[in-house]
Motif scaffolding. Structure first.
Motif, PDB file in Angstrom:
ATOM      1  N   VAL A  28     -20.005  93.134 -37.922  1.00 15.07           N
ATOM      2  CA  VAL A  28     -20.396  94.097 -39.105  1.00 15.07           C
ATOM      3  C   VAL A  28     -21.673  93.547 -38.799  1.00 15.07           C
ATOM      4  O   VAL A  28     -22.707  92.560 -38.555  1.00 15.07           O
TER       5      VAL A  28
ATOM      6  N   ALA B  50     -25.539  93.946 -40.124  1.00 12.20           N
ATOM      7  CA  ALA B  50     -26.011  93.452 -41.326  1.00 12.20           C
ATOM      8  C   ALA B  50     -27.340  92.834 -40.885  1.00 12.20           C
ATOM      9  O   ALA B  50     -27.457  91.442 -40.470  1.00 12.20           O
TER      10      ALA B  50
ATOM     11  N   LEU C 231     -24.164  93.300 -45.677  1.00 15.34           N
ATOM     12  CA  LEU C 231     -23.005  92.585 -45.233  1.00 15.34           C
ATOM     13  C   LEU C 231     -21.581  92.992 -46.464  1.00 15.34           C
ATOM     14  O   LEU C 231     -21.228  93.478 -45.932  1.00 15.34           O
TER      15      LEU C 231
END
Length: 79
Positions: free
Chosen positions: A21, A23, A29
């Protein structure tokens, strides 16, 4: 990209044991995970403990390195 590892009910709700992810912080996230996986993972996340590189975290403003590893641990039962 941060690596998120899912365990038990979290893995079932996400449909995977891990994913990457993009982020900058914990809050973004978790928001990305909720958006990607919908209501079932959101429910599990609301009950789960999140570890960042092995340490419990809850502050949504916590900055994440690009190589961070986060573990999503739902409540476990048994003995």
């Amino acid at each position: 990209m941060a690596t998120v590892r899912f365990f038990a009910a979290a893995a079932e709700a996400a449909g995977t044991e891990s994913e990457h992810v993009e982020a900058d912080d914990l809050g973004s996230l978790l928001a990305a995970l909720r958006e990607r996986h919908g209501a079932e993972l959101t429910r599990v996340l609301d009950l789960s403990t999140v570890l960042h590189d092995g340490q419990y975290v809850a502050d949504p403003a916590l900055p994440l390195r690009h190589d961070a590893v986060l573990d999503v641990l739902p409540p476990f039962a048994g003995g």
